[in-house]
Design a protein around this motif. Structure first.
Motif, PDB file in Angstrom:
ATOM      1  N   PHE A   1       0.840  -1.192   0.000  1.00 37.97           N
ATOM      2  CA  PHE A   1       0.000   0.000   0.000  1.00 37.97           C
ATOM      3  C   PHE A   1       0.877   1.244   0.000  1.00 37.97           C
ATOM      4  O   PHE A   1       1.902   1.284   0.679  1.00 37.97           O
ATOM      5  CB  PHE A   1      -0.909   0.023   1.233  1.00 37.97           C
TER       6      PHE A   1
ATOM      7  N   ARG B   1      -1.886   4.839   4.273  1.00 42.14           N
ATOM      8  CA  ARG B   1      -3.089   4.350   4.939  1.00 42.14           C
ATOM      9  C   ARG B   1      -4.350   4.620   4.121  1.00 42.14           C
ATOM     10  O   ARG B   1      -5.286   3.819   4.137  1.00 42.14           O
ATOM     11  CB  ARG B   1      -3.206   4.972   6.330  1.00 42.14           C
TER      12      ARG B   1
ATOM     13  N   ALA C   1      -4.595   1.989   1.534  1.00 42.72           N
ATOM     14  CA  ALA C   1      -5.020   0.741   2.162  1.00 42.72           C
ATOM     15  C   ALA C   1      -6.505   0.765   2.476  1.00 42.72           C
ATOM     16  O   ALA C   1      -7.221  -0.222   2.278  1.00 42.72           O
ATOM     17  CB  ALA C   1      -4.205   0.498   3.433  1.00 42.72           C
TER      18      ALA C   1
ATOM     19  N   ARG D   1      -8.695   0.234  -0.654  1.00 39.82           N
ATOM     20  CA  ARG D   1      -8.733  -1.179  -1.065  1.00 39.82           C
ATOM     21  C   ARG D   1      -9.530  -2.017  -0.071  1.00 39.82           C
ATOM     22  O   ARG D   1     -10.265  -2.933  -0.458  1.00 39.82           O
ATOM     23  CB  ARG D   1      -7.317  -1.714  -1.187  1.00 39.82           C
ATOM     24  N   LEU D   2      -9.370  -1.689   1.200  1.00 39.91           N
ATOM     25  CA  LEU D   2     -10.111  -2.429   2.229  1.00 39.91           C
ATOM     26  C   LEU D   2     -11.613  -2.195   2.080  1.00 39.91           C
ATOM     27  O   LEU D   2     -12.420  -3.117   2.271  1.00 39.91           O
ATOM     28  CB  LEU D   2      -9.641  -1.988   3.611  1.00 39.91           C
TER      29      LEU D   2
ATOM     30  N   VAL E   1      -7.487   4.748   7.681  1.00 36.76           N
ATOM     31  CA  VAL E   1      -7.875   3.524   6.973  1.00 36.76           C
ATOM     32  C   VAL E   1      -9.390   3.366   7.002  1.00 36.76           C
ATOM     33  O   VAL E   1     -10.012   2.985   6.008  1.00 36.76           O
ATOM     34  CB  VAL E   1      -7.198   2.285   7.608  1.00 36.76           C
TER      35      VAL E   1
ATOM     36  N   ASP F   1      -5.031  -0.056  11.154  1.00 33.58           N
ATOM     37  CA  ASP F   1      -4.132  -0.019  10.002  1.00 33.58           C
ATOM     38  C   ASP F   1      -3.345  -1.306   9.851  1.00 33.58           C
ATOM     39  O   ASP F   1      -2.640  -1.513   8.859  1.00 33.58           O
ATOM     40  CB  ASP F   1      -3.202   1.188  10.072  1.00 33.58           C
TER      41      ASP F   1
ATOM     42  N   PRO G   1      -5.844  -4.032   6.780  1.00 36.74           N
ATOM     43  CA  PRO G   1      -5.094  -4.266   5.546  1.00 36.74           C
ATOM     44  C   PRO G   1      -4.073  -5.385   5.658  1.00 36.74           C
ATOM     45  O   PRO G   1      -3.844  -6.121   4.700  1.00 36.74           O
ATOM     46  CB  PRO G   1      -4.405  -2.915   5.291  1.00 36.74           C
ATOM     47  N   THR G   2      -3.447  -5.522   6.840  1.00 38.41           N
ATOM     48  CA  THR G   2      -2.361  -6.489   6.968  1.00 38.41           C
ATOM     49  C   THR G   2      -2.275  -7.051   8.377  1.00 38.41           C
ATOM     50  O   THR G   2      -2.583  -6.366   9.360  1.00 38.41           O
ATOM     51  CB  THR G   2      -1.009  -5.844   6.578  1.00 38.41           C
TER      52      THR G   2
ATOM     53  N   CYS H   1      -8.889  -9.332   5.703  1.00 38.69           N
ATOM     54  CA  CYS H   1      -7.479  -8.935   5.738  1.00 38.69           C
ATOM     55  C   CYS H   1      -6.929  -9.087   4.327  1.00 38.69           C
ATOM     56  O   CYS H   1      -7.077 -10.149   3.713  1.00 38.69           O
ATOM     57  CB  CYS H   1      -6.682  -9.773   6.726  1.00 38.69           C
ATOM     58  N   LEU H   2      -6.304  -8.028   3.824  1.00 38.46           N
ATOM     59  CA  LEU H   2      -5.883  -8.029   2.426  1.00 38.46           C
ATOM     60  C   LEU H   2      -4.571  -8.757   2.192  1.00 38.46           C
ATOM     61  O   LEU H   2      -4.420  -9.458   1.183  1.00 38.46           O
ATOM     62  CB  LEU H   2      -5.770  -6.579   1.928  1.00 38.46           C
TER      63      LEU H   2
ATOM     64  N   TYR I   1       3.514  -0.966   3.968  1.00 36.30           N
ATOM     65  CA  TYR I   1       3.244   0.409   3.564  1.00 36.30           C
ATOM     66  C   TYR I   1       4.480   1.089   2.993  1.00 36.30           C
ATOM     67  O   TYR I   1       5.596   0.878   3.479  1.00 36.30           O
ATOM     68  CB  TYR I   1       2.760   1.232   4.763  1.00 36.30           C
TER      69      TYR I   1
END
Length: 212
Positions: free
Chosen positions: A4, A7, A10, A13-14, A38, A133, A161-162, A180-181, A194
């Motif tokens: 990402f 934030r 991210a 996308r989230l 986020v 985040d 995101p992670t 969770c990506l 990030y």
């Protein structure tokens, strides 16, 4: 490996991933400060209110860094205690009443700064989405989720995101949905996903919350 740009990237996308859950009546709860930028794109995409879920540690007598428990804010604040720590200390939850009151005052003061005294968004009967985040050990998120269990929400979703796979698996029984990506392996830190992940100022957080 960077996934990402920052934030906001991210969060964008989230938001796409959370939208696919088809939640009927969502409320987005961010863990400040890093979770707010986020969560903001998620709230915007879902047309949902954005609020905070704030966690404060309850230290033990003579050792404030050792957590006997924690308090989670909201319209009905909840406390979560570590039974093993209490047993070791020979103490009861009631012995920490003054400490809980102090930490709730800290939360109240911080809510006043971040949200200008706005009341917490009611959660009963709604689809609650907790956003940060990223997750490392999961300790803070775990307390937040435990504290939210008694709020009467229709569903509880964790969206980040992670995070490391083992931490996600540990948290899975506490939620209805988990998003969770990326799950780097090996996982070193949230920041590895990030390009830019500096500290957000209080003013930036206030601005994002006021927009929602």
């Amino acid at each position: 490996m960077q996934q990402f740009a920052d934030r906001q990237d991210a969060g964008t996308r989230l938001a796409e991933a959370v939208e696919k859950l088809g939640l009927a009546d969502p409320v987005i709860l961010a863990l400040p400060r890093g979770g707010v930028p986020v969560a903001a794109p998620v709230a915007e995409r879902l047309g949902a209110p954005l609020d905070l879920v704030m966690v404060r540690k309850i230290g033990t007598p003579g050792n404030p860094e050792l957590a006997a428990g924690a308090v989670v804010d909201g319209a009905e604040p909840q406390t979560v205690f570590n039974a093993d720590i209490l047993r070791h200390l020979g103490m009861r939850e009631a012995d920490f009443a003054a400490a809980v009151a102090r930490e709730l005052k800290v939360i109240e003061d911080r809510r006043a700064v971040y949200l200008a005294g706005r009341d917490p968004v009611p959660l009963r009967g709604r689809d609650v989405v907790v956003v940060d985040d990223g997750i490392a050990t999961g300790a803070t998120v775990k307390v937040a989720l435990k504290g939210l269990k008694a709020r009467g929400q229709a569903s509880l979703t964790l969206a980040v995101p992670t995070a490391p796979k083992d931490t996600l698996e540990e948290l899975q029984p506490m939620v209805d949905h988990r998003v969770c990506l990326v799950t780097p392996d090996p996982f070193w830190a949230v920041g590895q996903a990030y390009g830019r992940v500096g500290q957000r100022s209080g003013a930036e957080v206030v601005g994002l919350l006021q927009e929602r």
